[in-house]
Design a protein around this motif. Sequence first.
Motif, PDB file in Angstrom:
ATOM      1  N   LEU A  16     130.414 141.148  95.215  1.00 40.19           N
ATOM      2  CA  LEU A  16     130.287 140.195  94.110  1.00 40.19           C
ATOM      3  C   LEU A  16     129.124 140.564  93.190  1.00 40.19           C
ATOM      4  CD1 LEU A  16     130.892 136.804  95.969  1.00 40.19           C
ATOM      5  CD2 LEU A  16     132.391 137.861  94.261  1.00 40.19           C
ATOM      6  N   TYR A  17     128.009 140.977  93.778  1.00 42.50           N
ATOM      7  CA  TYR A  17     126.860 141.353  92.962  1.00 42.50           C
ATOM      8  C   TYR A  17     127.131 142.638  92.184  1.00 42.50           C
ATOM      9  CZ  TYR A  17     123.727 137.710  94.669  1.00 42.50           C
ATOM     10  OH  TYR A  17     123.142 136.504  94.930  1.00 42.50           O
ATOM     11  N   GLN A  18     127.836 143.578  92.799  1.00 40.72           N
ATOM     12  CA  GLN A  18     128.211 144.790  92.058  1.00 40.72           C
ATOM     13  C   GLN A  18     129.063 144.427  90.846  1.00 40.72           C
ATOM     14  OE1 GLN A  18     129.811 148.084  94.346  1.00 40.72           O
ATOM     15  NE2 GLN A  18     128.584 147.515  96.115  1.00 40.72           N
ATOM     16  N   LYS A  19     130.012 143.520  91.060  1.00 40.33           N
ATOM     17  CA  LYS A  19     130.878 143.079  89.969  1.00 40.33           C
ATOM     18  C   LYS A  19     130.061 142.367  88.887  1.00 40.33           C
ATOM     19  CE  LYS A  19     134.920 140.115  89.158  1.00 40.33           C
ATOM     20  NZ  LYS A  19     135.890 139.171  89.806  1.00 40.33           N
ATOM     21  N   TYR A  20     129.125 141.522  89.312  1.00 40.12           N
ATOM     22  CA  TYR A  20     128.305 140.770  88.369  1.00 40.12           C
ATOM     23  C   TYR A  20     127.429 141.706  87.539  1.00 40.12           C
ATOM     24  CZ  TYR A  20     124.582 137.721  86.642  1.00 40.12           C
ATOM     25  OH  TYR A  20     123.676 137.071  85.846  1.00 40.12           O
ATOM     26  N   ILE A  21     126.766 142.656  88.185  1.00 45.14           N
ATOM     27  CA  ILE A  21     125.877 143.585  87.491  1.00 45.14           C
ATOM     28  C   ILE A  21     126.647 144.434  86.500  1.00 45.14           C
ATOM     29  CG2 ILE A  21     124.434 145.629  87.842  1.00 45.14           C
ATOM     30  CD1 ILE A  21     123.469 144.321  90.458  1.00 45.14           C
ATOM     31  N   SER A  22     127.841 144.870  86.908  1.00 43.64           N
ATOM     32  CA  SER A  22     128.660 145.673  86.010  1.00 43.64           C
ATOM     33  C   SER A  22     129.099 144.856  84.793  1.00 43.64           C
ATOM     34  CB  SER A  22     129.887 146.197  86.754  1.00 43.64           C
ATOM     35  OG  SER A  22     130.753 146.897  85.896  1.00 43.64           O
ATOM     36  N   LYS A  23     129.515 143.614  85.028  1.00 43.58           N
ATOM     37  CA  LYS A  23     129.981 142.760  83.935  1.00 43.58           C
ATOM     38  C   LYS A  23     128.853 142.449  82.957  1.00 43.58           C
ATOM     39  CE  LYS A  23     132.404 138.402  83.053  1.00 43.58           C
ATOM     40  NZ  LYS A  23     133.040 137.205  83.683  1.00 43.58           N
ATOM     41  N   GLN A  24     127.654 142.269  83.486  1.00 42.37           N
ATOM     42  CA  GLN A  24     126.506 141.942  82.640  1.00 42.37           C
ATOM     43  C   GLN A  24     125.867 143.185  82.010  1.00 42.37           C
ATOM     44  OE1 GLN A  24     125.497 138.762  81.945  1.00 42.37           O
ATOM     45  NE2 GLN A  24     127.302 138.101  83.102  1.00 42.37           N
ATOM     46  N   ARG A  25     126.436 144.348  82.363  1.00 44.02           N
ATOM     47  CA  ARG A  25     125.917 145.626  81.862  1.00 44.02           C
ATOM     48  C   ARG A  25     124.427 145.794  82.164  1.00 44.02           C
ATOM     49  NH1 ARG A  25     129.643 148.063  78.662  1.00 44.02           N
ATOM     50  NH2 ARG A  25     131.352 146.776  77.820  1.00 44.02           N
ATOM     51  N   LYS A  26     124.054 145.411  83.367  1.00 42.63           N
ATOM     52  CA  LYS A  26     122.669 145.571  83.803  1.00 42.63           C
ATOM     53  C   LYS A  26     122.492 146.936  84.460  1.00 42.63           C
ATOM     54  CE  LYS A  26     121.893 140.613  84.599  1.00 42.63           C
ATOM     55  NZ  LYS A  26     120.742 140.413  83.698  1.00 42.63           N
ATOM     56  N   ASP A  27     121.294 147.445  84.406  1.00 46.06           N
ATOM     57  CA  ASP A  27     120.979 148.755  84.973  1.00 46.06           C
ATOM     58  C   ASP A  27     120.123 148.561  86.213  1.00 46.06           C
ATOM     59  OD1 ASP A  27     120.381 151.336  85.596  1.00 46.06           O
ATOM     60  OD2 ASP A  27     119.261 151.770  83.756  1.00 46.06           O
ATOM     61  N   ILE A  28     120.696 148.844  87.366  1.00 47.05           N
ATOM     62  CA  ILE A  28     119.982 148.625  88.615  1.00 47.05           C
ATOM     63  C   ILE A  28     118.819 149.605  88.774  1.00 47.05           C
ATOM     64  CG2 ILE A  28     121.379 150.152  90.071  1.00 47.05           C
ATOM     65  CD1 ILE A  28     121.313 147.915  92.194  1.00 47.05           C
ATOM     66  N   TYR A  29     118.822 150.696  87.980  1.00 42.93           N
ATOM     67  CA  TYR A  29     117.748 151.685  88.055  1.00 42.93           C
ATOM     68  C   TYR A  29     116.658 151.433  87.016  1.00 42.93           C
ATOM     69  CZ  TYR A  29     121.171 154.094  90.915  1.00 42.93           C
ATOM     70  OH  TYR A  29     122.082 154.400  91.894  1.00 42.93           O
ATOM     71  N   SER A  30     116.769 150.323  86.321  1.00 39.59           N
ATOM     72  CA  SER A  30     115.790 149.981  85.295  1.00 39.59           C
ATOM     73  C   SER A  30     114.439 149.658  85.939  1.00 39.59           C
ATOM     74  CB  SER A  30     116.288 148.774  84.495  1.00 39.59           C
ATOM     75  OG  SER A  30     115.268 148.268  83.676  1.00 39.59           O
ATOM     76  N   SER A  31     113.373 149.887  85.164  1.00 41.58           N
ATOM     77  CA  SER A  31     112.031 149.547  85.650  1.00 41.58           C
ATOM     78  C   SER A  31     111.780 148.047  85.594  1.00 41.58           C
ATOM     79  CB  SER A  31     110.968 150.288  84.824  1.00 41.58           C
ATOM     80  OG  SER A  31     111.064 149.921  83.448  1.00 41.58           O
ATOM     81  N   ALA A  32     112.626 147.328  84.869  1.00 39.83           N
ATOM     82  CA  ALA A  32     112.495 145.872  84.773  1.00 39.83           C
ATOM     83  C   ALA A  32     113.210 145.199  85.947  1.00 39.83           C
ATOM     84  CB  ALA A  32     113.082 145.379  83.460  1.00 39.83           C
TER      85      ALA A  32
END
Length: 311
Positions: free
Chosen positions: A109-125
């Motif tokens: 679910l979190y993978q789906k959420y992050i992809s949908k929100q176009r978030k970058d899991i490797y971001s420094s933020a």
Amino acid sequence: MASYETGKCGLRTERQPPQFNRQYQDRLFKAIFGREEHKDWLLSLYNALNGSSYTDPSAIEINTIEGIIYVTMKNDISFLIDSQLNLYEQQSSYNPNMPLRGLMYFSQLYQKYISKQRKDIYSSALLKIPTPQFIVIYTGSTELDDVKELKLSDSFEVPDTSGRFEWTATVVNISRGHSLKLLEQCPPLRDYAVYVSRIKGNVAAGMTKEDAVNEAMEYSIEHNLLNGYFLEQKMEVLNMSLTEFDQEEYDRNRFEEGKEAGKRDAALQNARNLLYMKLGSIEQIAQATQLSVDEVLHLQEEMGVSVCVDR
């Protein structure tokens, strides 16, 4: 015991649970609370479980992932509301592995959420994600408290009480006589519980599964449970109920097989320990572990240890 059937060439294979038309693959719990047209019922359940008072069903975003872990009919309901990611599952048998299963589901679910929100899991933020909540609605016969917390750490081979790695499943028992305040606060859940409890009571009284389901259906229609849903969707509900009955029976058989396998594994390990420590004769070890003398002799041969034989 396992159930077998004879196939081609006389080969015996383990009987698989019956397969049903995919349109009836939903469980009744999901059909009631997990469909877009029933968001008002899902919101009522959420409010009752969380002590909240939301009134707009459109605030719910259902994001259930189909066929991810459970390949037959065990579908969950997952949804977002107010930055909270919720997973609800109904269980008719007690399963202590729910935290692990929930963790596996939430990762998807979190993978789906992050992809949908176009978030970058490797971001420094630091990424902000919805807060998880995992609820198991329990309708089984094993006696449980109204609410029981299951923790992932209970599964760790090496005990860890630090709390650094934890995942929780909250089991809410709605079997007959339990969680009465919750059921009063959520009429749809109450009506669902009445229907399920009536089927179980009918079966316990000796009815066939078909008669048990039909009687519960007629009762639900007569008393207008779920505001006429049972009358409007009678054939689908009957089909789902009978499917669940067969699946639950299959699961119970698998559970009993698992218990027997666990007992045998424990007996074999105990016998190995006794052989290694040379505590008793072959016959005494067999008697203590309830294994046959031949089985203990075979273990002795595998281990290459010498133990006296009382013959």
